[in-house]
Design a protein around this motif. Structure first.
Motif, PDB file in Angstrom:
ATOM      1  N   LYS A 185     -45.431 -21.601  20.871  1.00  0.00           N
ATOM      2  CA  LYS A 185     -46.884 -21.709  20.949  1.00  0.00           C
ATOM      3  C   LYS A 185     -47.384 -22.632  19.836  1.00  0.00           C
ATOM      4  CE  LYS A 185     -51.085 -19.026  21.090  1.00  0.00           C
ATOM      5  NZ  LYS A 185     -51.708 -17.714  21.089  1.00  0.00           N
ATOM      6  N   VAL A 186     -48.330 -23.478  20.169  1.00  0.00           N
ATOM      7  CA  VAL A 186     -48.952 -24.363  19.180  1.00  0.00           C
ATOM      8  C   VAL A 186     -50.227 -23.692  18.690  1.00  0.00           C
ATOM      9  CG1 VAL A 186     -50.025 -26.611  18.786  1.00  0.00           C
ATOM     10  CG2 VAL A 186     -48.006 -26.432  20.258  1.00  0.00           C
ATOM     11  N   LEU A 187     -50.340 -23.542  17.375  1.00  0.00           N
ATOM     12  CA  LEU A 187     -51.524 -22.946  16.760  1.00  0.00           C
ATOM     13  C   LEU A 187     -52.294 -24.030  16.014  1.00  0.00           C
ATOM     14  CD1 LEU A 187     -49.778 -19.800  15.273  1.00  0.00           C
ATOM     15  CD2 LEU A 187     -51.167 -19.895  17.344  1.00  0.00           C
ATOM     16  N   ASN A 188     -53.614 -23.978  16.110  1.00  0.00           N
ATOM     17  CA  ASN A 188     -54.463 -24.964  15.436  1.00  0.00           C
ATOM     18  C   ASN A 188     -55.216 -24.300  14.293  1.00  0.00           C
ATOM     19  OD1 ASN A 188     -54.018 -27.218  17.255  1.00  0.00           O
ATOM     20  ND2 ASN A 188     -55.091 -25.978  18.754  1.00  0.00           N
ATOM     21  N   TYR A 189     -55.226 -24.968  13.143  1.00  0.00           N
ATOM     22  CA  TYR A 189     -55.952 -24.465  11.982  1.00  0.00           C
ATOM     23  C   TYR A 189     -56.772 -25.581  11.364  1.00  0.00           C
ATOM     24  CZ  TYR A 189     -53.183 -20.319  12.416  1.00  0.00           C
ATOM     25  OH  TYR A 189     -52.622 -19.177  12.909  1.00  0.00           O
ATOM     26  N   ARG A 190     -58.008 -25.265  11.079  1.00  0.00           N
ATOM     27  CA  ARG A 190     -58.894 -26.186  10.362  1.00  0.00           C
ATOM     28  C   ARG A 190     -58.631 -25.978   8.880  1.00  0.00           C
ATOM     29  NH1 ARG A 190     -64.665 -25.193   8.973  1.00  0.00           N
ATOM     30  NH2 ARG A 190     -64.119 -23.138   9.714  1.00  0.00           N
ATOM     31  N   VAL A 191     -58.434 -27.066   8.152  1.00  0.00           N
ATOM     32  CA  VAL A 191     -58.249 -26.987   6.704  1.00  0.00           C
ATOM     33  C   VAL A 191     -59.358 -27.781   6.037  1.00  0.00           C
ATOM     34  CG1 VAL A 191     -55.765 -26.609   6.813  1.00  0.00           C
ATOM     35  CG2 VAL A 191     -56.621 -28.920   6.633  1.00  0.00           C
ATOM     36  N   LEU A 192     -59.881 -27.248   4.942  1.00  0.00           N
ATOM     37  CA  LEU A 192     -60.942 -27.912   4.187  1.00  0.00           C
ATOM     38  C   LEU A 192     -60.367 -28.380   2.867  1.00  0.00           C
ATOM     39  CD1 LEU A 192     -63.776 -25.288   4.797  1.00  0.00           C
ATOM     40  CD2 LEU A 192     -63.226 -27.315   6.147  1.00  0.00           C
ATOM     41  N   LEU A 193     -60.524 -29.660   2.579  1.00  0.00           N
ATOM     42  CA  LEU A 193     -60.044 -30.234   1.323  1.00  0.00           C
ATOM     43  C   LEU A 193     -61.236 -30.513   0.425  1.00  0.00           C
ATOM     44  CD1 LEU A 193     -58.000 -31.230   3.677  1.00  0.00           C
ATOM     45  CD2 LEU A 193     -57.071 -32.606   1.839  1.00  0.00           C
ATOM     46  N   ARG A 194     -61.132 -30.019  -0.818  1.00  0.00           N
ATOM     47  CA  ARG A 194     -62.198 -30.258  -1.791  1.00  0.00           C
ATOM     48  C   ARG A 194     -61.601 -31.002  -2.974  1.00  0.00           C
ATOM     49  NH1 ARG A 194     -64.148 -25.240  -2.637  1.00  0.00           N
ATOM     50  NH2 ARG A 194     -62.495 -24.824  -4.126  1.00  0.00           N
ATOM     51  N   LYS A 195     -62.167 -32.182  -3.269  1.00  0.00           N
ATOM     52  CA  LYS A 195     -61.712 -32.969  -4.409  1.00  0.00           C
ATOM     53  C   LYS A 195     -62.116 -32.246  -5.685  1.00  0.00           C
ATOM     54  CE  LYS A 195     -61.607 -37.714  -6.110  1.00  0.00           C
ATOM     55  NZ  LYS A 195     -60.185 -37.673  -6.291  1.00  0.00           N
ATOM     56  N   GLU A 196     -61.154 -32.059  -6.586  1.00  0.00           N
ATOM     57  CA  GLU A 196     -61.407 -31.346  -7.832  1.00  0.00           C
ATOM     58  C   GLU A 196     -61.762 -32.322  -8.951  1.00  0.00           C
ATOM     59  OE1 GLU A 196     -61.798 -28.257  -8.057  1.00  0.00           O
ATOM     60  OE2 GLU A 196     -60.987 -27.659  -6.117  1.00  0.00           O
ATOM     61  N   PRO A 197     -62.660 -31.936  -9.861  1.00  0.00           N
ATOM     62  CA  PRO A 197     -63.079 -32.827 -10.943  1.00  0.00           C
ATOM     63  C   PRO A 197     -61.916 -33.290 -11.833  1.00  0.00           C
ATOM     64  CG  PRO A 197     -64.433 -30.829 -10.925  1.00  0.00           C
ATOM     65  CD  PRO A 197     -63.356 -30.661  -9.893  1.00  0.00           C
ATOM     66  N   GLU A 198     -60.931 -32.407 -12.026  1.00  0.00           N
ATOM     67  CA  GLU A 198     -59.791 -32.764 -12.869  1.00  0.00           C
ATOM     68  C   GLU A 198     -58.718 -33.537 -12.107  1.00  0.00           C
ATOM     69  OE1 GLU A 198     -59.099 -28.775 -11.044  1.00  0.00           O
ATOM     70  OE2 GLU A 198     -60.746 -29.597 -12.194  1.00  0.00           O
ATOM     71  N   GLY A 199     -58.958 -33.759 -10.819  1.00  0.00           N
ATOM     72  CA  GLY A 199     -58.015 -34.501  -9.984  1.00  0.00           C
ATOM     73  C   GLY A 199     -57.360 -33.587  -8.961  1.00  0.00           C
ATOM     74  N   GLY A 200     -56.873 -34.174  -7.922  1.00  0.00           N
ATOM     75  CA  GLY A 200     -56.214 -33.427  -6.871  1.00  0.00           C
ATOM     76  C   GLY A 200     -57.203 -32.793  -5.906  1.00  0.00           C
ATOM     77  N   PHE A 201     -56.653 -32.005  -4.994  1.00  0.00           N
ATOM     78  CA  PHE A 201     -57.441 -31.427  -3.914  1.00  0.00           C
ATOM     79  C   PHE A 201     -57.071 -29.963  -3.704  1.00  0.00           C
ATOM     80  CE2 PHE A 201     -57.093 -35.909  -3.226  1.00  0.00           C
ATOM     81  CZ  PHE A 201     -58.363 -36.292  -2.833  1.00  0.00           C
ATOM     82  N   THR A 202     -58.079 -29.116  -3.651  1.00  0.00           N
ATOM     83  CA  THR A 202     -57.880 -27.727  -3.258  1.00  0.00           C
ATOM     84  C   THR A 202     -58.058 -27.660  -1.749  1.00  0.00           C
ATOM     85  OG1 THR A 202     -58.644 -26.847  -5.359  1.00  0.00           O
ATOM     86  CG2 THR A 202     -58.792 -25.373  -3.461  1.00  0.00           C
ATOM     87  N   VAL A 203     -57.183 -26.887  -1.102  1.00  0.00           N
ATOM     88  CA  VAL A 203     -57.230 -26.743   0.351  1.00  0.00           C
ATOM     89  C   VAL A 203     -57.471 -25.275   0.687  1.00  0.00           C
ATOM     90  CG1 VAL A 203     -56.021 -27.119   2.535  1.00  0.00           C
ATOM     91  CG2 VAL A 203     -55.552 -28.609   0.578  1.00  0.00           C
ATOM     92  N   VAL A 204     -58.436 -25.034   1.576  1.00  0.00           N
ATOM     93  CA  VAL A 204     -58.765 -23.695   2.050  1.00  0.00           C
ATOM     94  C   VAL A 204     -58.586 -23.675   3.565  1.00  0.00           C
ATOM     95  CG1 VAL A 204     -60.609 -21.972   2.237  1.00  0.00           C
ATOM     96  CG2 VAL A 204     -60.430 -23.392   0.182  1.00  0.00           C
ATOM     97  N   VAL A 205     -57.995 -22.587   4.062  1.00  0.00           N
ATOM     98  CA  VAL A 205     -57.834 -22.393   5.503  1.00  0.00           C
ATOM     99  C   VAL A 205     -58.784 -21.257   5.899  1.00  0.00           C
ATOM    100  CG1 VAL A 205     -56.211 -21.980   7.391  1.00  0.00           C
ATOM    101  CG2 VAL A 205     -55.408 -23.057   5.256  1.00  0.00           C
ATOM    102  N   PRO A 206     -59.982 -21.586   6.408  1.00  0.00           N
ATOM    103  CA  PRO A 206     -60.999 -20.564   6.665  1.00  0.00           C
ATOM    104  C   PRO A 206     -60.559 -19.420   7.589  1.00  0.00           C
ATOM    105  CG  PRO A 206     -61.976 -22.740   6.803  1.00  0.00           C
ATOM    106  CD  PRO A 206     -60.486 -22.927   6.703  1.00  0.00           C
TER     107      PRO A 206
END
Length: 78
Positions: free
Chosen positions: A2-23
């Motif tokens: 089965k193929v599952l779909n997930y929306r991921v949200l990327l937030r650019k962090e002030p110190e660099g890099g990206f935080t990712v949240v899976v709602p």
């Protein structure tokens, strides 16, 4: 398989890099130095999260029925 779909949200962090949240998966949060690394880390985090759900006999959630809308607000006090 089965193929599952997930929306991921990327937030650019002030110190660099990206935080990712899976709602759709509460508490499924990860980080990557680049967008590519953040996406790869999110895939790994989702896989581990799903393994945990399966091991506990919990329901597997996905974004199959999720609709998304972006709401824009204008504020003079910000």
């Amino acid at each position: 398989m089965k193929v599952l779909n997930y929306r991921v949200l990327l937030r650019k962090e002030p110190e660099g890099g990206f935080t990712v949240v899976v709602p759709s998966l509460p508490g499924c949060i990860t980080y990557g130095e680049t967008i590519e690394e953040a996406i790869a880390m999110s895939r790994e985090a989702i896989e581990l999260y799903l393994d945990s759900l399966i091991a506990e006999g919990e329901e597997i959630l996905s974004d199959e029925e999720t609709m998304e809308y972006t709401l824009n607000l204008q504020r003079d006090d910000l």
